[in-house]
Scaffold this motif. Structure first.
Motif, PDB file in Angstrom:
ATOM      1  N   ALA A 148      -5.380  -4.256 -14.490  1.00 53.98           N
ATOM      2  CA  ALA A 148      -5.766  -4.312 -13.189  1.00 53.98           C
ATOM      3  C   ALA A 148      -6.959  -5.379 -12.856  1.00 53.98           C
ATOM      4  CB  ALA A 148      -6.312  -2.903 -12.672  1.00 53.98           C
ATOM      5  N   CYS A 149      -7.928  -5.142 -13.770  1.00 55.85           N
ATOM      6  CA  CYS A 149      -9.128  -6.073 -13.808  1.00 55.85           C
ATOM      7  C   CYS A 149      -8.682  -7.586 -14.346  1.00 55.85           C
ATOM      8  CB  CYS A 149     -10.235  -5.745 -15.006  1.00 55.85           C
ATOM      9  SG  CYS A 149     -10.816  -3.977 -14.561  1.00 55.85           S
ATOM     10  N   MET A 150      -7.862  -7.608 -15.148  1.00 52.88           N
ATOM     11  CA  MET A 150      -7.492  -8.839 -15.655  1.00 52.88           C
ATOM     12  C   MET A 150      -6.750  -9.679 -14.428  1.00 52.88           C
ATOM     13  SD  MET A 150      -5.970  -8.050 -19.417  1.00 52.88           S
ATOM     14  CE  MET A 150      -5.638  -9.874 -20.066  1.00 52.88           C
ATOM     15  N   ALA A 151      -5.850  -9.071 -13.747  1.00 50.93           N
ATOM     16  CA  ALA A 151      -5.234  -9.476 -12.713  1.00 50.93           C
ATOM     17  C   ALA A 151      -6.215  -9.953 -11.488  1.00 50.93           C
ATOM     18  CB  ALA A 151      -4.000  -8.297 -12.084  1.00 50.93           C
ATOM     19  N   VAL A 180      -0.474   6.754 -25.898  1.00 47.95           N
ATOM     20  CA  VAL A 180      -0.395   6.923 -24.498  1.00 47.95           C
ATOM     21  C   VAL A 180      -1.737   6.782 -23.795  1.00 47.95           C
ATOM     22  CG1 VAL A 180      -0.319   8.901 -22.896  1.00 47.95           C
ATOM     23  CG2 VAL A 180       1.413   8.778 -24.910  1.00 47.95           C
ATOM     24  N   ALA A 181      -2.857   7.137 -24.467  1.00 50.93           N
ATOM     25  CA  ALA A 181      -4.091   6.915 -24.003  1.00 50.93           C
ATOM     26  C   ALA A 181      -4.384   5.275 -23.871  1.00 50.93           C
ATOM     27  CB  ALA A 181      -5.441   7.435 -25.017  1.00 50.93           C
ATOM     28  N   GLY A 182      -3.847   4.498 -25.098  1.00 52.75           N
ATOM     29  CA  GLY A 182      -3.746   3.073 -24.877  1.00 52.75           C
ATOM     30  C   GLY A 182      -3.347   2.458 -23.612  1.00 52.75           C
ATOM     31  N   VAL A 183      -2.138   3.179 -23.023  1.00 54.62           N
ATOM     32  CA  VAL A 183      -1.585   2.531 -21.847  1.00 54.62           C
ATOM     33  C   VAL A 183      -2.430   2.880 -20.880  1.00 54.62           C
ATOM     34  CG1 VAL A 183       0.462   3.107 -20.494  1.00 54.62           C
ATOM     35  CG2 VAL A 183       0.452   2.881 -22.859  1.00 54.62           C
ATOM     36  N   ALA A 184      -3.066   3.996 -20.631  1.00 58.59           N
ATOM     37  CA  ALA A 184      -4.112   4.319 -19.405  1.00 58.59           C
ATOM     38  C   ALA A 184      -5.203   3.270 -19.351  1.00 58.59           C
ATOM     39  CB  ALA A 184      -4.642   5.829 -19.810  1.00 58.59           C
ATOM     40  N   GLY A 185      -5.553   3.103 -20.741  1.00 58.13           N
ATOM     41  CA  GLY A 185      -6.713   2.053 -20.947  1.00 58.13           C
ATOM     42  C   GLY A 185      -6.305   0.739 -20.521  1.00 58.13           C
ATOM     43  N   GLY A 186      -4.986   0.460 -20.992  1.00 62.95           N
ATOM     44  CA  GLY A 186      -4.502  -0.823 -20.522  1.00 62.95           C
ATOM     45  C   GLY A 186      -4.168  -1.091 -18.932  1.00 62.95           C
ATOM     46  N   LEU A 187      -3.773  -0.052 -18.487  1.00 61.53           N
ATOM     47  CA  LEU A 187      -3.725  -0.190 -16.905  1.00 61.53           C
ATOM     48  C   LEU A 187      -5.046  -0.508 -16.270  1.00 61.53           C
ATOM     49  CD1 LEU A 187      -1.223   3.037 -16.445  1.00 61.53           C
ATOM     50  CD2 LEU A 187      -0.823   0.657 -16.236  1.00 61.53           C
ATOM     51  N   ALA A 229     -14.297  -1.405 -20.932  1.00 60.66           N
ATOM     52  CA  ALA A 229     -13.603  -0.573 -19.807  1.00 60.66           C
ATOM     53  C   ALA A 229     -12.325   0.293 -20.308  1.00 60.66           C
ATOM     54  CB  ALA A 229     -13.404  -1.276 -18.598  1.00 60.66           C
ATOM     55  N   TYR A 230     -11.604  -0.699 -21.203  1.00 60.39           N
ATOM     56  CA  TYR A 230     -10.539  -0.241 -22.001  1.00 60.39           C
ATOM     57  C   TYR A 230     -10.880   0.634 -22.966  1.00 60.39           C
ATOM     58  CZ  TYR A 230      -6.863  -0.065 -25.474  1.00 60.39           C
ATOM     59  OH  TYR A 230      -5.932   0.307 -26.477  1.00 60.39           O
ATOM     60  N   GLY A 231     -11.708   0.601 -23.943  1.00 59.30           N
ATOM     61  CA  GLY A 231     -12.284   1.645 -24.788  1.00 59.30           C
ATOM     62  C   GLY A 231     -12.480   2.719 -24.312  1.00 59.30           C
ATOM     63  N   ALA A 232     -13.389   2.531 -23.243  1.00 55.89           N
ATOM     64  CA  ALA A 232     -14.099   3.835 -22.697  1.00 55.89           C
ATOM     65  C   ALA A 232     -12.754   4.714 -21.952  1.00 55.89           C
ATOM     66  CB  ALA A 232     -14.913   3.645 -21.501  1.00 55.89           C
ATOM     67  N   VAL A 233     -11.878   4.247 -21.354  1.00 52.69           N
ATOM     68  CA  VAL A 233     -10.794   4.944 -20.465  1.00 52.69           C
ATOM     69  C   VAL A 233      -9.745   5.494 -21.489  1.00 52.69           C
ATOM     70  CG1 VAL A 233      -8.791   4.772 -18.925  1.00 52.69           C
ATOM     71  CG2 VAL A 233     -10.903   3.577 -18.526  1.00 52.69           C
ATOM     72  N   THR A 234      -9.575   4.496 -22.794  1.00 50.95           N
ATOM     73  CA  THR A 234      -8.642   5.110 -23.747  1.00 50.95           C
ATOM     74  C   THR A 234      -9.136   6.173 -24.447  1.00 50.95           C
ATOM     75  OG1 THR A 234      -7.840   2.805 -24.035  1.00 50.95           O
ATOM     76  CG2 THR A 234      -7.581   4.470 -25.889  1.00 50.95           C
ATOM     77  N   ALA A 235     -10.666   6.138 -24.610  1.00 51.02           N
ATOM     78  CA  ALA A 235     -11.203   7.487 -25.300  1.00 51.02           C
ATOM     79  C   ALA A 235     -11.218   8.668 -24.414  1.00 51.02           C
ATOM     80  CB  ALA A 235     -12.779   7.146 -25.645  1.00 51.02           C
ATOM     81  N   VAL A 238       3.049  -7.613 -21.627  1.00 47.59           N
ATOM     82  CA  VAL A 238       2.698  -7.986 -23.161  1.00 47.59           C
ATOM     83  C   VAL A 238       1.253  -7.341 -23.241  1.00 47.59           C
ATOM     84  CG1 VAL A 238       1.933  -9.852 -24.779  1.00 47.59           C
ATOM     85  CG2 VAL A 238       3.622 -10.269 -23.276  1.00 47.59           C
ATOM     86  N   HIS A 239       0.393  -7.272 -22.385  1.00 47.70           N
ATOM     87  CA  HIS A 239      -0.797  -6.631 -22.363  1.00 47.70           C
ATOM     88  C   HIS A 239      -0.831  -5.085 -22.480  1.00 47.70           C
ATOM     89  CE1 HIS A 239      -4.836  -5.060 -21.189  1.00 47.70           C
ATOM     90  NE2 HIS A 239      -4.309  -4.425 -20.215  1.00 47.70           N
ATOM     91  N   LEU A 240       0.311  -4.557 -21.894  1.00 44.79           N
ATOM     92  CA  LEU A 240       0.532  -2.794 -21.955  1.00 44.79           C
ATOM     93  C   LEU A 240       0.941  -2.801 -23.427  1.00 44.79           C
ATOM     94  CD1 LEU A 240       1.866  -1.934 -18.591  1.00 44.79           C
ATOM     95  CD2 LEU A 240      -0.633  -1.570 -19.588  1.00 44.79           C
ATOM     96  N   VAL A 241       1.918  -3.443 -23.802  1.00 44.63           N
ATOM     97  CA  VAL A 241       2.441  -3.372 -25.244  1.00 44.63           C
ATOM     98  C   VAL A 241       1.276  -3.354 -26.185  1.00 44.63           C
ATOM     99  CG1 VAL A 241       3.763  -4.223 -27.032  1.00 44.63           C
ATOM    100  CG2 VAL A 241       4.746  -3.939 -24.892  1.00 44.63           C
ATOM    101  N   ILE A 242       0.270  -4.548 -26.123  1.00 42.25           N
ATOM    102  CA  ILE A 242      -0.737  -4.732 -27.028  1.00 42.25           C
ATOM    103  C   ILE A 242      -1.728  -3.442 -26.738  1.00 42.25           C
ATOM    104  CG2 ILE A 242      -2.571  -6.091 -27.520  1.00 42.25           C
ATOM    105  CD1 ILE A 242      -1.140  -8.126 -26.546  1.00 42.25           C
ATOM    106  N   ALA A 243      -1.928  -2.867 -25.617  1.00 43.26           N
ATOM    107  CA  ALA A 243      -2.694  -1.970 -25.458  1.00 43.26           C
ATOM    108  C   ALA A 243      -2.203  -0.514 -26.025  1.00 43.26           C
ATOM    109  CB  ALA A 243      -2.946  -1.791 -23.846  1.00 43.26           C
ATOM    110  N   ALA A 244      -1.107  -0.360 -26.064  1.00 38.97           N
ATOM    111  CA  ALA A 244      -0.410   0.770 -26.722  1.00 38.97           C
ATOM    112  C   ALA A 244      -0.662   0.751 -28.111  1.00 38.97           C
ATOM    113  CB  ALA A 244       0.997   0.998 -26.335  1.00 38.97           C
ATOM    114  N   VAL A 245      -0.204  -0.554 -28.717  1.00 38.42           N
ATOM    115  CA  VAL A 245      -0.556  -0.624 -30.086  1.00 38.42           C
ATOM    116  C   VAL A 245      -2.077  -0.432 -30.749  1.00 38.42           C
ATOM    117  CG1 VAL A 245      -0.437  -2.303 -32.196  1.00 38.42           C
ATOM    118  CG2 VAL A 245       1.435  -2.077 -30.365  1.00 38.42           C
ATOM    119  N   ILE A 246      -2.952  -1.203 -30.089  1.00 41.31           N
ATOM    120  CA  ILE A 246      -4.337  -0.891 -30.180  1.00 41.31           C
ATOM    121  C   ILE A 246      -4.806   0.646 -29.979  1.00 41.31           C
ATOM    122  CG2 ILE A 246      -6.506  -1.664 -29.743  1.00 41.31           C
ATOM    123  CD1 ILE A 246      -5.648  -4.246 -28.930  1.00 41.31           C
TER     124      ILE A 246
END
Length: 462
Positions: A31-34, A20-27, A128-134, A57-65
């Motif tokens: 948005a930055c990637m877009a 769940v946290a990975g999805v938050a970081g992935g969002l 940013a992904y790592g910080a938000v996920t954490a 695909v990015h969100l799936v990867i973000a959730a897995v990571i």
């Protein structure tokens, strides 16, 4: 099962929270990637070019990571997770876009400076992904943090106080206020010595630089997000100031906390050792020897790069021999400061080297980039060209710190720094080592190395 070993329920709970946290970081990362148009590259993994498919695909990867992060960091304490998240994001930048992505898309893997600079937007996105996920992971596990008024007031004093010291060199007052507000929200529950606080603050300063020094300015002007190599090279001149701002904020915050405990805590047993106590004589001797040995290794770098001649100018002289003498004296003084600040903080060789390398990096920023040119009457080395030129000195400072930390840990371990019986000392060491592992110390060491390695990526080009 061993005591404190995570159970199956702990791992499962950490995994779903991490997802769940990975999805938050992935969002946030998505948005930055877009904004800089890299989603079609992600979509190419599944052989399409649609940015919408890339986002999915990015969100799936973000959730897995994120699941992996939850399993690995499930027992780390609240705000300590921030630096683990930054480190985890940096790790996936090396493993993901630099390695796995080109392999999956049939492109060659190029681990060179040019490729790293092209992928700088991805680096910041991963951080940013790592910080938000954490942070999301921490909130999912513990809810809203309970922050008292006293730590907030300490932060409101610490950040601006550190900024005011740096004002002659840089206008960081607003950043100091922001850093001072954020610090107690993340770390108010920590009670630690001055040395570890300095390292924590330095890495915190890097996080603030990415957010406030690099990301915020174009957005506040109404422009698009710009994490390019050119924008980084322009902004990197403020990086030393932000690193020192973070270190200063943590230093003042830590000292104010100690003062508060001295004034308001009645039970003296609750006043824990801050590092430089009654046993400072031993620490001074260890610091002199460790600093001398580390300085001797550093001197090899200085000699080859011509830095010893510049060091001789500190005493109005010239020539490498005089520079070597001055350099070794300074190395011993810094060694003494390390021994006093980090006494009883290194429990094995790895932690000794970790603290030493981190302290060496701090002194590269404070010494080579700031104090050395200031004492010589020269402009501060707070610009991309000067920082790039000072890279050999960075290598020397890291080598100095590694030797300093390793030798000091060895010497301190020989005389039992716990000042109790051997059995009690080992018990105390095991408990303290575990506390350090559940904190952010290993992540701080690794993020420090990441920043040091990234210096050529930040500054190369014209």
């Amino acid at each position: 099962m061993r005591e404190n070993e995570p159970t199956r329920d702990d791992l499962v709970g950490g995994a779903w929270r991490g997802a769940v946290a990975g999805v938050a970081g992935g969002l946030v990362f998505g948005a930055c990637m877009a904004s800089y148009g890299s989603l079609p590259t992600v979509a190419s993994i599944v052989r399409v070019s649609s940015p919408y498919a890339g986002f999915a695909v990015h969100l799936v990867i973000a959730a897995v990571i994120g699941t992996g992060f939850g399993i690995l960091a499930g027992r780390v304490r609240g705000g300590e997770l921030l630096f683990w998240g930054v480190m985890y994001g940096g790790f996936w930048w090396f493993l993901g876009p630099q390695t796995l992505l080109p392999l999956l898309t049939g492109e060659p893997v190029t681990w060179d400076l040019a490729a790293a600079q092209r992928l700088l937007p991805s680096l910041y996105g991963h951080l940013a992904y790592g910080a938000v996920t954490a942070l999301a992971f921490a909130l999912l596990g513990r809810g809203r943090p309970d922050i008292g008024l006293r730590p907030v007031l300490r932060g409101l004093v610490a950040g601006p106080a550190a900024a005011l010291v740096l004002l002659p060199a840089s206008n960081l007052l607003v950043a100091g206020i922001v850093a001072g507000i954020g610090y107690p929200l993340l770390f108010s529950g920590r009670r630690e010595g001055t040395g570890p606080a300095l390292i924590r603050g330095t890495v915190y300063g890097f996080v603030v630089w990415v957010a406030a020094g690099l990301t915020a300015p174009p957005l506040l002007r109404g422009d698009d997000l710009d994490w390019s190599a050119a924008a980084t090279r322009t902004a990197v001149g403020s990086l030393p100031g932000y690193l020192l701002l973070g270190a200063g904020t943590a230093l003042v915050f830590s000292w104010l906390g100690l003062l508060s405990r001295l004034l308001f805590v009645d039970d003296v047993r609750r006043l824990h050792d801050e590092g430089a106590g009654a046993h400072g004589l031993h620490a001074t001797g260890f610091g002199i020897l460790a600093g001398l040995l580390g300085g001797s290794v550093f001197a090899l770098v200085w000699w080859r790069s011509g830095g010893l001649v510049q060091v001789a100018g500190l005493v109005g002289g010239h020539g490498p021999v005089l520079g070597l003498i001055v350099h070794l004296v300074i190395a011993q003084l810094i060694g003494v400061s390390y021994a006093l600040l980090f006494r009883r903080r290194a429990f094995d060789l790895a932690s000794g080297i970790g603290w030493g390398v981190s302290y060496g990096f701090l002194w590269w920023v404070l010494g080579a980039l700031t104090l050395l040119p200031a004492l010589l009457g020269l402009p501060l080395r707070w610009n991309a060209a000067a920082i790039s030129t000072a890279f050999p000195s960075l290598v020397g400072h890291l080598a100095y710190g590694a030797v300093l930390g390793a030798i000091h840990q060895y010497l301190e371990n020989r005389v039992n720094p716990w000042w109790v019986t051997r059995g009690e000392a080992e018990t105390a060491r095991v408990v303290a080592r575990r506390e350090q592992a559940l904190g952010s110390a290993p992540a701080l060491w690794m993020v420090t190395v990441l920043i040091a390695v990234a210096v050529p990526v930040f500054t190369a080009g014209g």
